[in-house]
Each structure stands twice: as structure tokens, then as C-alpha cells.
Design an enzyme around this catalytic site. Sequence first.
Site, PDB file in Angstrom:
ATOM      1  N   ASP A   1      45.712  37.383  37.899  1.00  9.24           N
ATOM      2  CA  ASP A   1      47.060  36.889  38.234  1.00  9.24           C
ATOM      3  C   ASP A   1      47.915  37.952  38.926  1.00  9.24           C
ATOM      4  O   ASP A   1      48.920  38.436  38.395  1.00  9.24           O
ATOM      5  CB  ASP A   1      47.769  36.313  37.003  1.00  9.24           C
ATOM      6  CG  ASP A   1      47.325  34.888  36.721  1.00  9.24           C
ATOM      7  OD1 ASP A   1      46.279  34.477  37.268  1.00  9.24           O
ATOM      8  OD2 ASP A   1      48.020  34.184  35.972  1.00  9.24           O
TER       9      ASP A   1
ATOM     10  N   HIS B   1      45.496  32.328  38.929  1.00  8.88           N
ATOM     11  CA  HIS B   1      46.326  32.318  40.136  1.00  8.88           C
ATOM     12  C   HIS B   1      45.615  32.938  41.331  1.00  8.88           C
ATOM     13  O   HIS B   1      46.207  33.043  42.403  1.00  8.88           O
ATOM     14  CB  HIS B   1      47.673  32.995  39.880  1.00  8.88           C
ATOM     15  CG  HIS B   1      48.625  32.083  39.155  1.00  8.88           C
ATOM     16  ND1 HIS B   1      49.543  31.294  39.805  1.00  8.88           N
ATOM     17  CD2 HIS B   1      48.754  31.809  37.830  1.00  8.88           C
ATOM     18  CE1 HIS B   1      50.216  30.586  38.921  1.00  8.88           C
ATOM     19  NE2 HIS B   1      49.768  30.880  37.711  1.00  8.88           N
TER      20      HIS B   1
ATOM     21  N   HIS C   1      47.388  35.962  30.868  1.00  9.90           N
ATOM     22  CA  HIS C   1      47.541  34.513  31.005  1.00  9.90           C
ATOM     23  C   HIS C   1      48.780  33.911  30.340  1.00  9.90           C
ATOM     24  O   HIS C   1      49.251  32.872  30.763  1.00  9.90           O
ATOM     25  CB  HIS C   1      46.282  33.819  30.483  1.00  9.90           C
ATOM     26  CG  HIS C   1      46.103  32.396  30.947  1.00  9.90           C
ATOM     27  ND1 HIS C   1      46.470  31.966  32.200  1.00  9.90           N
ATOM     28  CD2 HIS C   1      45.571  31.306  30.320  1.00  9.90           C
ATOM     29  CE1 HIS C   1      46.158  30.671  32.317  1.00  9.90           C
ATOM     30  NE2 HIS C   1      45.623  30.250  31.192  1.00  9.90           N
TER      31      HIS C   1
END
Lengths: 290, 203
Positions: A67, A100, A223
Site C-alpha cells: 500500500d 492498493h 492493511h
Amino acid sequence: MTVSLNEFSKLINIATDVFSNQSSLLGPYDFDSVAFVGDTHGADHITKYALKLFESGEVEGIVFLGDYVDRGPNGVENLEAILNALLSAKDKVIVIRGNHESPLTNLYYGFYKEVLKKFNETVYEDIKNMFSVMPYGAVVNNYLCVHGAISINMTSLDEIKNLIRPDEGPNDPEAFQVLWNDPRDMIDGYIPSVRGDGIYYVGRDILEKFIEGNKLKGIIRGHEAVDGFKLFLNGKVVTVFSSAYHGQSAGILEMFKEGIKMLYLDPTTLQKRGEIETKNLLEAYKSISL
Amino acid sequence: MPWKCPVCGTENDDNVLYCTNCGAKRPEQVSPQPESVSAQQQSNTSAIAQQVQEQSQQPEQSLPQQQSTPEQSAPKQPEQNAQQVVVPQQPVSVSNRYYIIFIASPVESLIKTKLPLDFETFPNISIGRSPENVIVIPDPAISRKHALISLENNEVFIEDLNSTNGTWLYDGKQFQPIKSKTKLDNNAVIKLGNSTIVKFVKE
């Protein structure tokens, strides 16, 4: 912004080759000292703070838990910093994929638009292809590092190692769960997640069986937008979150032979808000739970 | 012979049956019972207070605790006096304690929070987004008055209060909508609206 289109494209292409030649599960690594960095989401200043710990030699290795883009404004700069570090020391800088690192999220959470604004569609295509070959996990100092969790069916590390790439979504349900699931020690088994179809909360028994069955010390993951850290299962499952957009502390976990250090940083000024130094994560769990 | 009130300590004359200060009933004999009961009650109360403190491990804790904590503990104090008179006649069974534990919430710091369901103070525990509820959950997908949890004959029930996004019970495979008053088994997993999941625990 400092990086040019050509420089950035070249960086993406080289990194794509590096990831392609890596296994889906990196390691095992054993570092005397290592830092774990959770979701940064375009907060390149936090990434650079963490990289200083590595470049200064305070830690021998550094793990980025996925991410890197979306939500924050500097996804391009963040990727640039992380990928340059990776290319400088492939066996000491560990970069794994988050949920992501995918068009599934980039189209809705800002990174696609950011790339169009800073570069063009072709560059996004290259980035997308790079995301689809990034490793899903790593074993570092006997901890499994993944972005989300294990899947509800997984019992062995080999199941992560054998995940096939490239996979753009990823579409493989096991890979998808590794990027999207969340651990929960207050349930046994699993229950469907509020995040969406095919995503689960993974319960205590599944986590413990996986950790013991693979002779791991635990799982380190990102996360979830926690205030720096959140510990489950007596410290055997650790969430590290290192971003700025949620307004709470950015966490960086440092692990040394003699103990651990949990840094809580102000996400804007990077001043230390707090620091926990303990012998191990079990002690950290106890001190946080008091 | 004059007697000392076991509740407030006032010395009362022999001819009064109730304490002139606090109204507590004169004990039949000087028995240790009321004191032990009061000790137990106090430990119960402090256990709940501690529970709430444990939940406040995160610095920025969120609405439900802040709002439910004073509501749950405050009315206990005045009740204690009255109960002490009555309790010895009741079987002093250590009743079950009930909790909900947050599994999912848009307010991340709520996750792992264990919240007591204090049926002694609130026989019907309303859950919802607006502040008049016993348990206030800050989640836009939860209705103002969303669900009601109640204790009847040692069994706990939940009903949906015609909420917009529903109250759901996990059947081991998927969440099923709760259409009428439904009994909660130990470890039942309940979804309130779209984003909040709690587990019901009996101890």
C-alpha cells in the site's frame, strides 16, 4: 516533483524485472536488525524517514508491507523512493504487494489520476504491470510478512510461494485474500468481511495453526488504519500502519536481536510521539493491554 | 439495644426498624451477610469500571464508551443502598456476565473493545447511532435506533428496530437478516448495518 517521465519509466521497468525474478514468497531472511513499515499511501516523507534508519545503518534490513499509493498525494514520489532503495540493495530491502498495488483500487482512490496528472496513461500501464508481478509475502526473522493476512484455507507457506504471477487483480482468490483479509483473535474459524465479497476475517485457530505449523514466530502485516500498531494473539500478529491520511500516529516497528522498538511518529512533523522498547512482542502486547 | 446501620454506619435507637439516616432495614441479627454482599457488589462494580478502563487502552477512544460508561456506572451508586436491604432474601447467585466484542467497525480503535451489557441497570439495551441509546455506535450505516438486546429468564434476545440496513446473525456461512426477536447463543456474531460486526459473549 523531481523525477522526470523518462527516469520514472526506466525505474518502473527495472523494478518490474527485479520483481519478476523474485519468488512470490521472499526469504527467509535473518537480520540482526530490521525495520517494518506498514501502509504509507503516498506519504513519501514517512517512507524517507524509515529509509534513513536503513541508510544510517541503525537497521540492517527494511520491509515495506504494501500500500504505497492511493489516498495520499505523493504516490509517485513514494514509489520512487521505495523502488530506488530496492534497486540499491535487493537482498536487504523487501518490498511486497498490498491491495492498493492494483487497478481495482487505483481507479477509485486517487493513484490513477495522480499518474495521469504527473505523467500519462502509458506510465500507469507500466506501473500496473509492475504491480501484477510484485511478491505477495516474505519471511523475515521467522515472521511471515504479508499485507493483509493468510487466506482462510492456507496451512503452509508453500501456498504463498506457489501463487502465480503476473496476476493483475489479483484474480486468484488465495492471492486476493492475502492482500485483503484481516486477522481477528476474538473469533474462531472465519467470517465474511465488511470489506466485500471474497474477503474474510481470519480467526484465532486458523492463525495459530498456520504460525505453529510453519514454525513461525508470528505474522507482521499492515492493511488496517490503526494508531501506529495493533497487536493480536498475544503479540503474535502485529498490524503496523505508517501513513498520514488517518491523522493518527505513523508506526515503525524495529526488531533487534535483543528486543523490539515501536516508534509512534506524528504523521505531519515526524516528531516522536511515543516509543515502546521491550524484550519482545509478547511483552509489548502486555504493556499495551494494561 | 441500639444498633448500628450496616449501610451508612449511623447509630439507631432500639425502637426503630429502619435507619433514621439512610432508611436501610434493621438487620435481624448482627450478621456478616450484608457486608459480604456489599463487598461482592462493589467488586462487581469495580470490575465493570476496570473493564471500561481496559477498553480505553487507545488514547483517543471513541463515543460508545465515553457515553455508555457514565450511564452504566452512575446509577449503580444510589441503587446499592436499596439493594443491600433486599438482596439477602434473594439467592445471591453469581449471575452470568454478558459482553459484546467489536470485530469490525469504521472506528478502528473500537475493534477488540469488550463492552459489558449491564442488564441489571438496563433490562433493555438499545443500540443505535443517536445519543439516547444505551450503546451508541458511531457508524453512519447504523440507524438512530437500530436494535434492542434484552435479558429474559437468563436468555438474551436481540431484535431489529426496523433499521435501514438491518441486523444480521451469522449462521456459520453467511449473515442472515433478523426478522423477529431472536435468541443469542454464546459467541453469536451479529452484524449491525453494513460495517459493524460484534460478537456476543456470556461468561
